[in-house]
Structure formats: structure tokens, C-alpha cells
Design a protein around this motif. Sequence first.
Motif, mmCIF file in Angstrom:
data_model
loop_
_atom_site.group_PDB
_atom_site.id
_atom_site.type_symbol
_atom_site.label_atom_id
_atom_site.label_comp_id
_atom_site.label_asym_id
_atom_site.label_seq_id
_atom_site.Cartn_x
_atom_site.Cartn_y
_atom_site.Cartn_z
ATOM 1 N N GLU A 81 14.806 5.407 -2.834
ATOM 2 C CA GLU A 81 15.424 6.343 -1.894
ATOM 3 C C GLU A 81 14.469 7.471 -1.533
ATOM 4 O OE1 GLU A 81 16.623 5.482 -4.823
ATOM 5 O OE2 GLU A 81 18.294 4.140 -4.305
ATOM 6 N N ALA A 82 13.818 8.037 -2.541
ATOM 7 C CA ALA A 82 12.876 9.133 -2.286
ATOM 8 C C ALA A 82 11.678 8.642 -1.482
ATOM 9 C CB ALA A 82 12.419 9.740 -3.616
ATOM 10 N N SER A 83 11.187 7.459 -1.821
ATOM 11 C CA SER A 83 10.036 6.919 -1.099
ATOM 12 C C SER A 83 10.361 6.687 0.373
ATOM 13 C CB SER A 83 9.591 5.604 -1.757
ATOM 14 O OG SER A 83 8.453 5.085 -1.130
ATOM 15 N N ARG A 84 11.576 6.188 0.649
ATOM 16 C CA ARG A 84 11.972 5.985 2.047
ATOM 17 C C ARG A 84 12.055 7.310 2.792
ATOM 18 N NH1 ARG A 84 15.170 1.648 -0.069
ATOM 19 N NH2 ARG A 84 16.895 3.081 -0.512
ATOM 20 N N ARG A 85 12.584 8.331 2.125
ATOM 21 C CA ARG A 85 12.664 9.644 2.776
ATOM 22 C C ARG A 85 11.270 10.184 3.087
ATOM 23 N NH1 ARG A 85 16.712 10.685 -1.182
ATOM 24 N NH2 ARG A 85 15.186 11.876 -2.408
ATOM 25 N N ILE A 86 10.362 10.032 2.136
ATOM 26 C CA ILE A 86 9.013 10.570 2.326
ATOM 27 C C ILE A 86 8.275 9.821 3.427
ATOM 28 C CG2 ILE A 86 6.769 10.882 1.228
ATOM 29 C CD1 ILE A 86 8.318 11.321 -1.418
ATOM 30 N N THR A 87 8.327 8.487 3.384
ATOM 31 C CA THR A 87 7.630 7.718 4.416
ATOM 32 C C THR A 87 8.264 7.941 5.787
ATOM 33 O OG1 THR A 87 8.985 5.793 3.824
ATOM 34 C CG2 THR A 87 6.787 5.938 2.859
ATOM 35 N N TYR B 153 0.833 -1.200 0.000
ATOM 36 C CA TYR B 153 0.000 0.000 0.000
ATOM 37 C C TYR B 153 0.873 1.259 0.000
ATOM 38 C CZ TYR B 153 -3.097 3.645 1.787
ATOM 39 O OH TYR B 153 -3.785 4.821 1.963
ATOM 40 N N LEU B 154 1.863 1.305 0.897
ATOM 41 C CA LEU B 154 2.739 2.474 0.957
ATOM 42 C C LEU B 154 3.522 2.647 -0.337
ATOM 43 C CD1 LEU B 154 4.165 2.288 4.593
ATOM 44 C CD2 LEU B 154 2.394 3.821 3.721
ATOM 45 N N ARG B 155 3.980 1.544 -0.896
ATOM 46 C CA ARG B 155 4.762 1.607 -2.139
ATOM 47 C C ARG B 155 3.949 2.234 -3.270
ATOM 48 N NH1 ARG B 155 7.031 2.704 -5.751
ATOM 49 N NH2 ARG B 155 8.442 1.593 -7.157
ATOM 50 N N LEU B 156 2.675 1.903 -3.316
ATOM 51 C CA LEU B 156 1.816 2.445 -4.366
ATOM 52 C C LEU B 156 1.332 3.854 -4.061
ATOM 53 C CD1 LEU B 156 -0.430 -0.670 -5.111
ATOM 54 C CD2 LEU B 156 1.307 0.294 -6.634
ATOM 55 N N VAL B 157 0.959 4.102 -2.796
ATOM 56 C CA VAL B 157 0.193 5.298 -2.466
ATOM 57 C C VAL B 157 1.052 6.549 -2.336
ATOM 58 C CG1 VAL B 157 -1.128 6.349 -0.571
ATOM 59 C CG2 VAL B 157 -1.806 4.150 -1.499
#
Length: 369
Positions: free
Chosen positions: A335-341, A90-94
Motif C-alpha cells: 500500500e505504501a509503495s503504491r502511494r509513493i510510486t 526495479y520499482l519494487r526494490l528501489v
Amino acid sequence: MSQNSNRMPLIDALKAVAALLVLLNHFSSYGPLAEAARQAFPGIFGWFFEYGRMAVQVFLVIAGFLAARGLSSQGQALDVSPLPLIWKRYLRLVVPYLAAIGLAIVAAAIADHWLDDDAIPARATFLQWLAHATLLHGVLGFDALSAGVWYIAIDFQLFALMALLLWSGRTRIVAPALVLLVASASLFWFNRDASWDNWAIYFFGSYGLGAAAWWASDRKQLSAWMGVILTIAIAALIVDFRLRIVLAVAVALLLGFGRRSGLLEQWPNARPLAFLGQISYSIFLVHFPVLLIANGLYARLGLDSTASAMIGLILAWATSIAAATLFYRWIESPEASRRITGALGWLFGNAMIIARRVPVIGTLLPRRT
């Protein structure tokens, strides 16, 4: 996205072509630019309009293939709780999806001042946004805030259903059998009834074919497994011929034989296709806001010639690729997704700490033990 060392060129190529076909389908469907293009070149743009959407089948089969690789690489049952895996998906997509929805809302507001067209979504309401955030907009009957966003909700449903089936199977033999059973039910019944198209079961036939292709490609009895896939698919097509299912079968067979032969990791060795495949999800997400602005500018400038329409579409296409490149780097990449989450988790954690210090709110929140 996986790291470059683990990439599969054949899958990247298929995703690149599919993403561009979906883009061209939307460019042939929405706004005065699409209307002008179809009038000028009815053959090619009419084909994109009618058949470009079938490229979604490529994504469905690939998604099932990769889900099988990640959840049940040897055809085994899932021996851990599926809920953390579903939440991670869910997080990966959303995370990128909601960013793209924000872009679509802004683009629609701008284009609405320049153009009166049904392609422009109505002003978003909070409930509509919340339905999109929870990936329930199709199920709850809310109008989409961007083109193609139904697929993200379906992708999430499919992954969740796959994980639950593999977890329910409990044994090596039963787990893949459950997946194939549900896929067969989809092919023979649910996929023939369009009233189910907001639910995973409508699309699970193609998704299951992708999963079966992964399992088949890793077994000694390759011909037997491929024979099962073909028998089920051909029988379903005899009952009700659907070109989209033919495409799904072809892609599943290509992936299965590609992995078995080694072509999956070796061919085609084309950097542009690898790059477009890597950013294909970003292309899928950002091209519609770009198209809204392009149509708005076309109307705002009072253009109506065939040449201006074609130039507008070409510029919109190039801008979509450029925007997707930046979107991938800043929003979608691992990398960007990890920073955002991580930032969102930090904000949520601090908000909870502050809320506990407010007397009225603090009494409603659970205390740490």
C-alpha cells in the motif's frame, strides 16, 4: 510482499532467520561495538563474523523459487515482453532501497561527528548516489553507501536475467533448460571466480537451484528432478567445495519437498517468525543506519566496558526491529509503495507539463500525438 492469505510460513521463517543472521554479521563486523563484542565473546561473535554472511544464500534460493512461481509456474516460456516485468521489479526494490540510502547518508553524517571509523561511509557524491539509484554502484566501482546494498543490485540483475532466459526459451522445454544451463555454468565456473561477484552470473547457481526446486515440486517425476538438482550440485562441489553452495542446495531441497508435502503453506505456525519474515527486507535495509548511530553514541559517551558494548548492541538490535516495522508500514508495504510510486508519477507528469510550457525546454521534449 504478498498478502497474508497467500503467505508461505516456511519461507517467512527462513527469511526471518536469514535476515537476523545478516544483521548479526554486520553487528559483529562494523565499529567499536563489534570490536568490543568479538573481544569479549570471540567464539559466538567470531562465528557471526565469519559465517553470518552465508545467510544471503537463503535469500538467493528463495528469490529464485518465487521468481519461478511468478514468471513460469508450470515451467513454460515467458510469452510477454520481459521489460515491463523488469521495470516493475526495479520499482519494487528501489522505492524502499532509496529511502534507506537516504537514512544511511544522514546516519553517516551524524556518526562522522562522533566517531572516526572505517565503517562510516564517506560523504556521498551525486554520481555515487546516481550509481546506487540505477543499481550500478558495484559494477561501476563506487563505494557502498550502506552495508549489504550490493545484494539489492544483484537481486535485480538475477530477476532480469531469469526473465530474459525464460522469454528467450520460447517453448516449455527449452525455457527451464536455459535456466538450468546458466545455473550450471555459474556453479561450475563463474561462482568460483570472485572477480564476477558484482554480476548476476556469479550468484545464478543458487538462484537457479531455487527455480529448479519450484519446478521439481510441481511435477510427477519429483525424484527425477530432485536427482538432477543433486547431481549438478554434487558435481560442482566435487570440482570445488563451497559451504555456501551446500547451504543453497539444502534450502532448495527444503523448499521443494516443503511445497510437495504441503509444509510450505502450513509450517511453522509461529507469528513472530511470520512477522519478521514479512519485514525482512526492511530489516535488511535499515539496520545499518541504526548501527552507525549506535556506534557513534558509544564513542561519543566514552564507553568502553564489555557490559556497555553488549547493552549497546542489544538496544541497536531492538531499535533495528522497531525501525524496520515502521519502515515497512510507511515505505515498503504494497500500500505504501503504491502511494509513493503514484505520487512520484504525479510529480513527474506535472513536471513534464510545466517543462513543455517553458520555451527552451519545450522544444527539446517530445509532443503528444
